[in-house]
Design an enzyme around this catalytic site. Structure first.
Site, PDB file in Angstrom:
ATOM      1  N   GLU A 244       0.714  -1.299  -0.047  1.00  9.61           N
ATOM      2  CA  GLU A 244       0.162  -0.099   0.135  1.00  9.61           C
ATOM      3  C   GLU A 244       0.958   1.254  -0.206  1.00  9.61           C
ATOM      4  O   GLU A 244       1.994   1.066   0.526  1.00  9.61           O
ATOM      5  CB  GLU A 244      -1.027   0.105   1.282  1.00  9.61           C
ATOM      6  CG  GLU A 244      -2.004  -1.211   1.186  1.00  9.61           C
ATOM      7  CD  GLU A 244      -2.462  -1.456   2.567  1.00  9.61           C
ATOM      8  OE1 GLU A 244      -3.247  -2.148   2.700  1.00  9.61           O
ATOM      9  OE2 GLU A 244      -2.199  -0.415   3.554  1.00  9.61           O
ATOM     10  N   LYS A 246       2.456   4.406   1.341  1.00  8.03           N
ATOM     11  CA  LYS A 246       2.899   5.188   2.613  1.00  8.03           C
ATOM     12  C   LYS A 246       2.577   6.562   2.574  1.00  8.03           C
ATOM     13  O   LYS A 246       3.654   7.198   1.812  1.00  8.03           O
ATOM     14  CB  LYS A 246       4.385   4.783   3.047  1.00  8.03           C
ATOM     15  CG  LYS A 246       4.759   5.430   4.313  1.00  8.03           C
ATOM     16  CD  LYS A 246       5.959   5.035   4.848  1.00  8.03           C
ATOM     17  CE  LYS A 246       6.110   5.184   6.517  1.00  8.03           C
ATOM     18  NZ  LYS A 246       5.429   6.475   6.728  1.00  8.03           N
ATOM     19  N   ARG A 251      -1.861   9.976  10.696  1.00 12.04           N
ATOM     20  CA  ARG A 251      -2.616   9.003  10.925  1.00 12.04           C
ATOM     21  C   ARG A 251      -3.905   9.494  11.725  1.00 12.04           C
ATOM     22  O   ARG A 251      -3.730  10.347  12.708  1.00 12.04           O
ATOM     23  CB  ARG A 251      -1.568   7.952  11.975  1.00 12.04           C
ATOM     24  CG  ARG A 251      -2.159   6.650  12.076  1.00 12.04           C
ATOM     25  CD  ARG A 251      -1.884   5.757  10.910  1.00 12.04           C
ATOM     26  NE  ARG A 251      -2.005   4.228  11.185  1.00 12.04           N
ATOM     27  CZ  ARG A 251      -1.363   3.437  11.845  1.00 12.04           C
ATOM     28  NH1 ARG A 251      -0.068   3.883  11.943  1.00 12.04           N
ATOM     29  NH2 ARG A 251      -1.634   2.082  12.011  1.00 12.04           N
ATOM     30  N   ARG A 266      -3.046   9.849  15.950  1.00 15.38           N
ATOM     31  CA  ARG A 266      -2.025   9.316  16.303  1.00 15.38           C
ATOM     32  C   ARG A 266      -1.729   8.975  18.041  1.00 15.38           C
ATOM     33  O   ARG A 266      -1.358   7.728  18.490  1.00 15.38           O
ATOM     34  CB  ARG A 266      -0.705   9.102  15.673  1.00 15.38           C
ATOM     35  CG  ARG A 266       0.340   8.175  15.973  1.00 15.38           C
ATOM     36  CD  ARG A 266       1.637   8.420  14.780  1.00 15.38           C
ATOM     37  NE  ARG A 266       2.465   7.349  15.193  1.00 15.38           N
ATOM     38  CZ  ARG A 266       3.197   6.886  13.962  1.00 15.38           C
ATOM     39  NH1 ARG A 266       2.617   7.190  12.784  1.00 15.38           N
ATOM     40  NH2 ARG A 266       4.022   6.028  14.115  1.00 15.38           N
ATOM     41  N   GLU A 295      -5.197   7.344   7.243  1.00 14.00           N
ATOM     42  CA  GLU A 295      -4.163   8.652   7.265  1.00 14.00           C
ATOM     43  C   GLU A 295      -4.867   9.515   6.517  1.00 14.00           C
ATOM     44  O   GLU A 295      -5.640   9.329   5.180  1.00 14.00           O
ATOM     45  CB  GLU A 295      -3.029   8.092   6.717  1.00 14.00           C
ATOM     46  CG  GLU A 295      -1.899   9.156   6.739  1.00 14.00           C
ATOM     47  CD  GLU A 295      -0.505   8.654   7.164  1.00 14.00           C
ATOM     48  OE1 GLU A 295       0.388   9.328   7.027  1.00 14.00           O
ATOM     49  OE2 GLU A 295      -0.339   7.343   7.554  1.00 14.00           O
ATOM     50  N   PHE A 334      -7.225   1.917   5.617  1.00 14.78           N
ATOM     51  CA  PHE A 334      -6.517   0.886   5.120  1.00 14.78           C
ATOM     52  C   PHE A 334      -6.724  -0.219   6.111  1.00 14.78           C
ATOM     53  O   PHE A 334      -6.228  -1.323   5.786  1.00 14.78           O
ATOM     54  CB  PHE A 334      -5.088   1.232   4.992  1.00 14.78           C
ATOM     55  CG  PHE A 334      -4.350   1.965   5.976  1.00 14.78           C
ATOM     56  CD1 PHE A 334      -4.157   1.538   7.448  1.00 14.78           C
ATOM     57  CD2 PHE A 334      -3.996   3.388   5.739  1.00 14.78           C
ATOM     58  CE1 PHE A 334      -3.488   2.317   8.263  1.00 14.78           C
ATOM     59  CE2 PHE A 334      -3.389   4.128   6.613  1.00 14.78           C
ATOM     60  CZ  PHE A 334      -3.144   3.702   7.742  1.00 14.78           C
ATOM     61  N   ARG A 405       4.890  -2.613  17.308  1.00 18.67           N
ATOM     62  CA  ARG A 405       5.833  -2.219  16.154  1.00 18.67           C
ATOM     63  C   ARG A 405       6.693  -3.616  15.583  1.00 18.67           C
ATOM     64  O   ARG A 405       7.836  -3.775  16.014  1.00 18.67           O
ATOM     65  CB  ARG A 405       6.859  -1.090  16.480  1.00 18.67           C
ATOM     66  CG  ARG A 405       7.621  -0.357  15.197  1.00 18.67           C
ATOM     67  CD  ARG A 405       8.680   0.269  15.721  1.00 18.67           C
ATOM     68  NE  ARG A 405       8.082   1.595  16.032  1.00 18.67           N
ATOM     69  CZ  ARG A 405       7.714   2.677  15.575  1.00 18.67           C
ATOM     70  NH1 ARG A 405       7.675   2.694  14.062  1.00 18.67           N
ATOM     71  NH2 ARG A 405       7.338   3.723  16.186  1.00 18.67           N
ATOM     72  N   LYS A 411       7.766  -0.890   6.367  1.00 17.06           N
ATOM     73  CA  LYS A 411       7.775   0.428   5.589  1.00 17.06           C
ATOM     74  C   LYS A 411       8.960   0.405   4.876  1.00 17.06           C
ATOM     75  O   LYS A 411      10.211   0.004   5.117  1.00 17.06           O
ATOM     76  CB  LYS A 411       7.638   1.768   6.498  1.00 17.06           C
ATOM     77  CG  LYS A 411       8.862   1.825   7.444  1.00 17.06           C
ATOM     78  CD  LYS A 411       8.417   2.993   8.464  1.00 17.06           C
ATOM     79  CE  LYS A 411       9.488   3.111   9.651  1.00 17.06           C
ATOM     80  NZ  LYS A 411       8.824   4.165  10.654  1.00 17.06           N
TER      81      LYS A 411
END
Length: 546
Positions: A244, A246, A251, A266, A295, A334, A405, A411
């Site tokens: 997708e 970035k 966010r 965020r 986002e 997303f 994470r 990313k």
């Protein structure tokens, strides 16, 4: 529980370097607390006054604390400021000053944990012209009745900076041990509730409920995060992936239930009033009750605008209508966390994506599903050509892990040499910049959330940004000694660097070679800054040790 007992436990933990020992201390105390005390105790231990999902703030900064303390010890404000500037640790300074106060109280009330919490709630709810005065009086009451040790931790709580080594992981381990709940159930409940105080409460009162908690509308949860990586290694490891764009945006988490809508940043701060156009677009795009991850980007002439453009909209408190006309925003969604009351985070990403497409009639982010590194590489370059930062690669079988994470989201960007760090201090500038902050001291975090200094940065900050940063930091000053100013650590910088080096000059054990300021990350919370573990991984990858 008397507050003095809470302070004594904090003092014991602060002198404990072992994570396991800290968890054992907490696990021993948790069952002894009442049902009402336990969630407060858990939040306070972490330096939190409210649940993590709440955007409620105490509205109490260092300046009010100085005023309250000056009143309590019968000294001028300048005396307090000088003492803090000389010592640095505001909690220990408060402890010392209360110990030496000249104006002895003829009577004082013992502070109770729940009474202290009630005072904090009262301070947070104060509003109107006299709100600061009301907060000041509450702080004066608490400090006037505090023992020196209680004063140390009251001051830290007022600034929500406990820093005694009690991170989320320690609390989760302690809850699991104290009440015999499997750690995976504690983890799942925390992901859904986003409040360790409530998790501990349920573990004590009805552990069976922890397995059945749901994500609830208008209680935002932490957003899933990504690591850096490579297309080739992801394809080799996982085969077919979702790719997708970035986006260089902000966010958000959109909540809709019973005809009501809200949007959160965020950092889980509500920004519905700042982004009414985005809320309206998303509301019209679905007839379902949903919690959606996405986002928002700024658009001009069909092309994405830089992140700072969006910040101007998000920061706007007044004349929002004028800002809407000046800056056009476009949301992309997303992922979906809940739909029509059903929590979806445990479903594989491929299934969540299908549900997302079925409930949203617009704004679903484009996606490529492929097992070809060459095809994904072409998609990556196309995304860059369209003004995006790069692409995201997502494992199709992955659950949604709030706050995690991990390696399930990766990313891919042209530059991998940027890092998010929190500002802890600054040096006053020189010459024409003498009334501005010239360089900034930056820190990462360890596994407990404690801050470790890693670098200074001055390069890349123009005069306009210096002025912005001065306005941002001037009310966050905790102490000042010589040319060095210490801040409340809650502002995040994105910083570029040429190389990560091992160093004994900084607490982290690493240093950034040629650090440069990239941008201010208003959208990021301190909990999202780089960890020592990820720094070690970066260093290994950089030196091809893995």
């Amino acid at each position: 529980m008397q507050f003095v007992e809470f302070a004594e436990i904090c003092n014991t933990i602060e002198g404990t370097s072992s994570r396991l020992a800290t968890a054992d201390i907490l696990a021993e105390k948790f069952p002894l607390l009442t049902e009402e005390e336990l969630p407060v105790f858990v939040r306070f231990m972490r330096g939190r006054l409210f649940p993590d999902w709440s955007s409620e703030k105490l509205g109490f900064g260092p300046n009010l604390l100085y005023d309250a303390l000056a009143y309590v010890i019968g000294k001028k404000r300048s005396y307090v400021v000088s003492a803090i500037n000389n010592a640095g640790d505001i909690g220990k300074v408060v402890e010392s000053l209360i110990e030496k106060r000249e104006q002895t109280m003829f009577f004082s009330e013992e502070l109770d944990l729940l009474d202290v919490n009630a005072r904090f709630l009262q301070m947070a709810k104060s509003s109107g012209r006299r709100s600061q005065q009301e907060r000041l009086r509450s702080a004066q009451y608490l400090l006037s009745n505090a023992t020196p040790l209680e004063g140390r931790y009251l001051a830290r709580l007022m600034l929500e900076e406990m820093r005694i080594g009690v991170g989320e992981g320690v609390v989760k381990d302690a809850v699991s041990k104290a009440f015999g709940v499997p750690s995976d159930i504690v983890e799942h409940a925390h992901q859904a509730l986003n409040d360790l105080g409530e998790v501990a409460f349920l573990a004590k009162t009805d552990p069976s409920r922890l397995s059945n908690v749901h994500i609830t509308a208008f209680r935002p949860v932490k957003m899933m995060l990504a690591q850096q990586g490579s297309i080739t290694s992801m394809v080799e490891t996982h085969g077919t992936l979702a790719a997708e764009n970035k986006y260089d945006g902000s966010r958000f988490q959109f909540h809709k239930s019973g005809g009501k809508c809200a949007i959160y940043s965020r950092r889980l701060e509500e920004m519905t009033a700042s982004l009414p156009d985005v809320v309206k677009m998303l509301d019209k795009a679905t007839d379902h009750d949903v919690i959606i991850d996405g986002e928002v980007i700024a658009i001009m002439n069909g092309k994405p605008m830089p992140f700072q453009t969006i910040l101007r909209r998000i920061r706007r408190k007044h004349d929002v209508g004028d800002a809407q006309e000046a800056i056009t925003l476009l949301p992309w969604v997303f992922d979906i966390l809940a739909a029509d009351g059903e929590t979806l985070i445990d479903l594989p990403f491929r299934e969540r994506r299908k549900i997302l497409e079925s409930v949203m009639n617009a704004y679903v982010a484009p996606q490529l599903v492929s097992d070809s590194a060459e095809e994904i590489e072409a998609y990556y370059h196309s995304s860059l050509d369209n003004g995006n930062e790069g692409i995201m690669l997502k494992v199709l079988d992955s659950p949604y892990l709030p706050g995690n994470r991990g390696k399930l989201w990766i990313k891919i960007k042209p530059e991998v040499d940027t890092i998010d760090l929190v500002v802890t201090a600054a040096e006053w500038g020189e010459g024409k910049r003498a009334k501005m902050f010239g360089s900034f001291l930056l820190a990462c975090q360890d596994e407990n959330g404690d801050l470790l200094e890693i670098s200074r940065v001055a390069t890349g900050i123009d005069d306009s940004m210096l002025s912005t940063l001065y306005d941002l930091f001037k009310d966050k000053i905790i102490a000042e000694k010589g040319k060095t100013v210490t801040f409340e650590p809650d502002v995040v910088f994105e910083v570029g660097y040429a190389e990560l080096q091992k160093s004994t000059n900084y607490e982290a054990g690493y240093a950034l070679r040629f650090p440069r300021f990239v941008r201010l990350r208003d959208d990021k919370d301190v909990s999202e800054i780089e960890t020592l573990e990820s720094l070690t991984r970066r260093y290994s990858l950089q030196n091809k040790e893995e």
